[in-house]
Every structure is written in C-alpha cells, then in structure tokens.
Design a protein around this motif. Structure first.
Motif, PDB file in Angstrom:
ATOM      1  N   ALA A  12       0.820  -1.206   0.000  1.00  0.00           N
ATOM      2  CA  ALA A  12       0.000   0.000   0.000  1.00  0.00           C
ATOM      3  C   ALA A  12       0.859   1.263   0.000  1.00  0.00           C
ATOM      4  N   ARG A  13       2.003   1.214   0.678  1.00  0.00           N
ATOM      5  CA  ARG A  13       2.897   2.373   0.716  1.00  0.00           C
ATOM      6  C   ARG A  13       3.378   2.728  -0.686  1.00  0.00           C
ATOM      7  N   VAL A  14       3.765   1.715  -1.453  1.00  0.00           N
ATOM      8  CA  VAL A  14       4.214   1.955  -2.824  1.00  0.00           C
ATOM      9  C   VAL A  14       3.051   2.374  -3.706  1.00  0.00           C
ATOM     10  N   HIS A  15       1.891   1.789  -3.480  1.00  0.00           N
ATOM     11  CA  HIS A  15       0.705   2.082  -4.286  1.00  0.00           C
ATOM     12  C   HIS A  15       0.323   3.562  -4.189  1.00  0.00           C
ATOM     13  N   HIS A  16       0.624   4.190  -3.052  1.00  0.00           N
ATOM     14  CA  HIS A  16       0.188   5.572  -2.849  1.00  0.00           C
ATOM     15  C   HIS A  16       1.318   6.594  -2.865  1.00  0.00           C
ATOM     16  N   LEU A  17       2.458   6.298  -2.248  1.00  0.00           N
ATOM     17  CA  LEU A  17       3.507   7.307  -2.112  1.00  0.00           C
ATOM     18  C   LEU A  17       4.217   7.600  -3.420  1.00  0.00           C
ATOM     19  N   GLN A  18       4.512   6.558  -4.204  1.00  0.00           N
ATOM     20  CA  GLN A  18       5.206   6.809  -5.475  1.00  0.00           C
ATOM     21  C   GLN A  18       4.347   7.596  -6.462  1.00  0.00           C
ATOM     22  N   PRO A  19       3.058   7.268  -6.637  1.00  0.00           N
ATOM     23  CA  PRO A  19       2.229   8.120  -7.499  1.00  0.00           C
ATOM     24  C   PRO A  19       2.097   9.546  -6.965  1.00  0.00           C
ATOM     25  N   ALA A  20       2.082   9.710  -5.645  1.00  0.00           N
ATOM     26  CA  ALA A  20       2.016  11.059  -5.079  1.00  0.00           C
ATOM     27  C   ALA A  20       3.251  11.860  -5.455  1.00  0.00           C
ATOM     28  N   LEU A  21       4.428  11.232  -5.374  1.00  0.00           N
ATOM     29  CA  LEU A  21       5.661  11.907  -5.763  1.00  0.00           C
ATOM     30  C   LEU A  21       5.654  12.269  -7.241  1.00  0.00           C
ATOM     31  N   LEU A  22       5.213  11.345  -8.085  1.00  0.00           N
ATOM     32  CA  LEU A  22       5.167  11.617  -9.525  1.00  0.00           C
ATOM     33  C   LEU A  22       4.126  12.680  -9.855  1.00  0.00           C
ATOM     34  N   THR A  23       3.077  12.776  -9.058  1.00  0.00           N
ATOM     35  CA  THR A  23       2.084  13.835  -9.265  1.00  0.00           C
ATOM     36  C   THR A  23       2.714  15.204  -9.055  1.00  0.00           C
ATOM     37  N   VAL A  24       3.515  15.328  -8.007  1.00  0.00           N
ATOM     38  CA  VAL A  24       4.214  16.592  -7.754  1.00  0.00           C
ATOM     39  C   VAL A  24       5.135  16.936  -8.923  1.00  0.00           C
ATOM     40  N   LEU A  25       5.843  15.936  -9.425  1.00  0.00           N
ATOM     41  CA  LEU A  25       6.743  16.171 -10.559  1.00  0.00           C
ATOM     42  C   LEU A  25       5.966  16.569 -11.817  1.00  0.00           C
ATOM     43  N   ALA A  26       4.810  15.930 -12.032  1.00  0.00           N
ATOM     44  CA  ALA A  26       4.013  16.250 -13.219  1.00  0.00           C
ATOM     45  C   ALA A  26       3.504  17.687 -13.171  1.00  0.00           C
ATOM     46  N   VAL A  27       3.014  18.107 -12.001  1.00  0.00           N
ATOM     47  CA  VAL A  27       2.531  19.483 -11.865  1.00  0.00           C
ATOM     48  C   VAL A  27       3.676  20.470 -12.052  1.00  0.00           C
ATOM     49  N   ALA A  28       4.820  20.167 -11.447  1.00  0.00           N
ATOM     50  CA  ALA A  28       5.979  21.050 -11.601  1.00  0.00           C
ATOM     51  C   ALA A  28       6.417  21.154 -13.053  1.00  0.00           C
ATOM     52  N   LEU A  29       6.338  20.033 -13.766  1.00  0.00           N
ATOM     53  CA  LEU A  29       6.738  20.008 -15.170  1.00  0.00           C
ATOM     54  C   LEU A  29       5.801  20.845 -16.029  1.00  0.00           C
ATOM     55  N   VAL A  30       4.499  20.593 -15.907  1.00  0.00           N
ATOM     56  CA  VAL A  30       3.523  21.262 -16.771  1.00  0.00           C
ATOM     57  C   VAL A  30       3.359  22.729 -16.402  1.00  0.00           C
ATOM     58  N   ALA A  31       3.555  23.048 -15.128  1.00  0.00           N
ATOM     59  CA  ALA A  31       3.421  24.442 -14.708  1.00  0.00           C
ATOM     60  C   ALA A  31       4.728  25.207 -14.843  1.00  0.00           C
ATOM     61  N   GLY A  32       5.873  24.523 -14.682  1.00  0.00           N
ATOM     62  CA  GLY A  32       7.155  25.213 -14.664  1.00  0.00           C
ATOM     63  C   GLY A  32       7.764  25.471 -16.025  1.00  0.00           C
ATOM     64  N   LEU A  33       7.700  24.485 -16.922  1.00  0.00           N
ATOM     65  CA  LEU A  33       8.330  24.660 -18.233  1.00  0.00           C
ATOM     66  C   LEU A  33       7.710  25.808 -19.043  1.00  0.00           C
ATOM     67  N   PRO A  34       6.381  26.006 -19.009  1.00  0.00           N
ATOM     68  CA  PRO A  34       5.844  27.176 -19.723  1.00  0.00           C
ATOM     69  C   PRO A  34       6.355  28.500 -19.168  1.00  0.00           C
ATOM     70  N   GLU A  35       6.656  28.534 -17.859  1.00  0.00           N
ATOM     71  CA  GLU A  35       7.214  29.763 -17.288  1.00  0.00           C
ATOM     72  C   GLU A  35       8.603  30.037 -17.848  1.00  0.00           C
ATOM     73  N   LEU A  36       9.348  28.969 -18.127  1.00  0.00           N
ATOM     74  CA  LEU A  36      10.716  29.128 -18.604  1.00  0.00           C
ATOM     75  C   LEU A  36      10.787  29.366 -20.104  1.00  0.00           C
ATOM     76  N   TRP A  37       9.997  28.590 -20.871  1.00  0.00           N
ATOM     77  CA  TRP A  37      10.141  28.614 -22.334  1.00  0.00           C
ATOM     78  C   TRP A  37       8.813  28.838 -23.068  1.00  0.00           C
ATOM     79  N   GLY A  38       7.789  29.298 -22.383  1.00  0.00           N
ATOM     80  CA  GLY A  38       6.538  29.638 -23.040  1.00  0.00           C
ATOM     81  C   GLY A  38       5.843  28.434 -23.655  1.00  0.00           C
ATOM     82  N   ASP A  39       5.336  28.632 -24.866  1.00  0.00           N
ATOM     83  CA  ASP A  39       4.593  27.567 -25.532  1.00  0.00           C
ATOM     84  C   ASP A  39       5.466  26.354 -25.839  1.00  0.00           C
ATOM     85  N   ARG A  40       6.725  26.576 -26.107  1.00  0.00           N
ATOM     86  CA  ARG A  40       7.626  25.448 -26.357  1.00  0.00           C
ATOM     87  C   ARG A  40       7.807  24.611 -25.098  1.00  0.00           C
ATOM     88  N   GLY A  41       7.888  25.268 -23.972  1.00  0.00           N
ATOM     89  CA  GLY A  41       7.990  24.543 -22.714  1.00  0.00           C
ATOM     90  C   GLY A  41       6.739  23.759 -22.413  1.00  0.00           C
TER      91      GLY A  41
END
Length: 286
Positions: A12-41
């Motif tokens: 259960a720990r792996v079932h929940h904690l690893q997806p939670a970590l990847l969720t943070v990375l996904a949000v950072a990726l989709v929200a952060g790259l446009p700030e750096l490189w606009g539409d290309r990001g």
C-alpha cells in the motif's frame, strides 16, 4: 480472475507514495516549463507526459504487439500535439482526426500481428491509450485561453492537490472501500474533492474566475473527475500486479513483477489526461 479474488502484490505504501511523488513532478513540469520557455515549454511538458503514459500503459496493461503499440501511441501523441500547435487558431475538435486515423491504425496493427492472442483486450487498451494521449494534448490549449497561464495553473494545482490528498488519506485510512481489493476509500475520495475545490477557491483571483461559486464548481468538478479516474487507475494497477490465488490458472496478461514506477506513472498521469479537456470546457463557461 474476479475482483473479489484479486490481491495486489504491491504494498500500500508503494501504491500511494510513489504516485504522489510523480504527481508533484508532473505538476511542476507542466506548470514550470511554460514559465521558462513559453509555448515550447508547455509542448515539451505535455509530450513528456504523453510518451511516459504510452510506454507504461503498454507495459502495465499487457497490450500484445509491444513495439507496434508503442509506435502507434507515440505517433498519436505527436500528431495530437501538432494538430493543436501548428494552426493559428486550433480547436479541440481537431483531435477527432487524430483519434479516427489512430483507431484505424491500431486495428490494422492488432490484426496483422501474429499470433493474435488477447486481440479484443489489446485493441481496447490501445483505443483507451489513444484517447488518453489525445486528451493530454488539451493541456496545450488550456494555457492559451484568454485568461492564459494563471487559470491553467489553478486547474493543474486543483488536480494535483486532489490526487495527493486522495493518495495520502487512502494510505492511512482507505475506508470504506470503493472496490474489492483496491486500496481506495470513500473518505479519501470525499476529502480529495474538498481539497480540489478549496484550491480553486483560494486561487480564484489568480485564475480570473467570476466569483467564489464558479471557482468552487471548477475545483470540485476537476477534483471529482480526478478522484474517479484515480480509482480506475488503482484498479488497473491492482489487476496488473495481482497474485494468482491458489487453485487458479495464472493469467497470461498480468505480470506481478512489473516495476512499481511503471504502474505509478499510470496512476499519476491518467487523471491529468481525463481532466485536461474537462478543465478546458469548464474554463470556457465559468
């Protein structure tokens, strides 16, 4: 294998904690790259999520014709992005061309492979994959609305926080169970919807919504979709990592030795795919 007989080999720990970590990375990726490189990001971030989902979905669901399925999924992801990036005034409906052609290609790919084991299941998995990568492409339009990047950021945060709250609550108290053998509970679902609505409410000024009620509706709707799709993703993961019960024949499609990170990517990215077109539609009417 019935749902009542399923018992995941994934802790259960792996079932929940690893997806939670990847969720943070996904949000950072989709929200952060446009700030750096606009539409290309933004394009780069969406493409990373799409290709990650293509690879892990084919592995986790056991779609037959591995190389061909990867090629079809990757091609659909690139085509969906180009359809929404190249035109001066792109529309979400343009993705229907990608879905239509992609479906025909997937049918041909599955029909021409040898042997044709699990044909129906593999074709169904391929169609769902095509739909998911096309839906992720809607994130490219989400940041190009009149309200721009700020409203997209609020929507992404609402989805991300809803996913995080759901996983963390279900890690501690997955009760009452929403599906037999799946470590997801009603309490986590309710609290994730509340959390998503709260994020949208707090970000209503940043997101440019008309008022408190539209913001709450936006957040609750996105969080509700997130919670339901997260439940589906958890069910897929449990099935893909299930131990065969004594006396049962082993399933030819499921592999208990799957990498936990592969199944975690599916859990983290699939809800974003479901929410992208929903967020785009809600932000046009609220």
């Amino acid at each position: 294998m019935t749902s009542s007989a399923m018992r995941s080999a994934l802790p259960a720990r792996v079932h929940h904690l690893q997806p939670a970590l990847l969720t943070v990375l996904a949000v950072a990726l989709v929200a952060g790259l446009p700030e750096l490189w606009g539409d290309r990001g933004r394009l780069a971030a969406v493409l990373v999520l799409q290709l990650g989902l293509v690879l892990t979905w084919v592995v986790v669901t056991g779609i037959q014709g591995f190389a061909g399925s990867l090629a079809v999924g990757a091609a659909a992801a690139v085509a969906a992005d180009l359809v929404l990036v190249l035109p001066e005034n792109p529309e979400l409906g343009d993705l229907l061309v990608v879905l239509g052609v992609g479906f025909l290609v997937a049918v041909v790919q599955q029909m021409f492979r040898r042997p044709r084991e699990a044909l129906v299941a593999s074709l169904a998995g391929a169609v769902l994959l095509l739909t998911a990568v096309a839906a992720l492409a809607a994130l490219l339009l989400l940041g190009r609305t009149e309200e721009g990047h700020d409203r997209a950021l609020v929507a992404l945060l609402a989805v991300g926080v809803a996913l995080l709250v759901g996983h963390l609550v279900d890690l501690v108290l997955p009760r009452p169970y929403l599906a037999a053998g799946v470590p997801r509970g009603l309490l986590g679902l309710v609290l994730s919807v509340v959390a998503g609505a709260l994020v949208a409410y707090l970000g209503r000024n940043l997101g440019g919504t008309a008022g408190a009620v539209p913001a709450l509706v936006l957040g609750a709707a996105l969080a509700g979709v997130t919670a339901l799709v997260a439940l589906v993703a958890s069910y897929v993961v449990v099935e893909a990592t299930a131990d065969d019960e004594p006396g049962q024949q082993p399933s030819p499609r499921l592999d208990p030795s799957l990498s936990p990170w592969a199944v975690s990517v599916v859990q983290a990215v699939l809800p974003f795919a479901a929410c992208a077109p929903v967020a785009l539609a809600l932000q046009m009417v609220l």
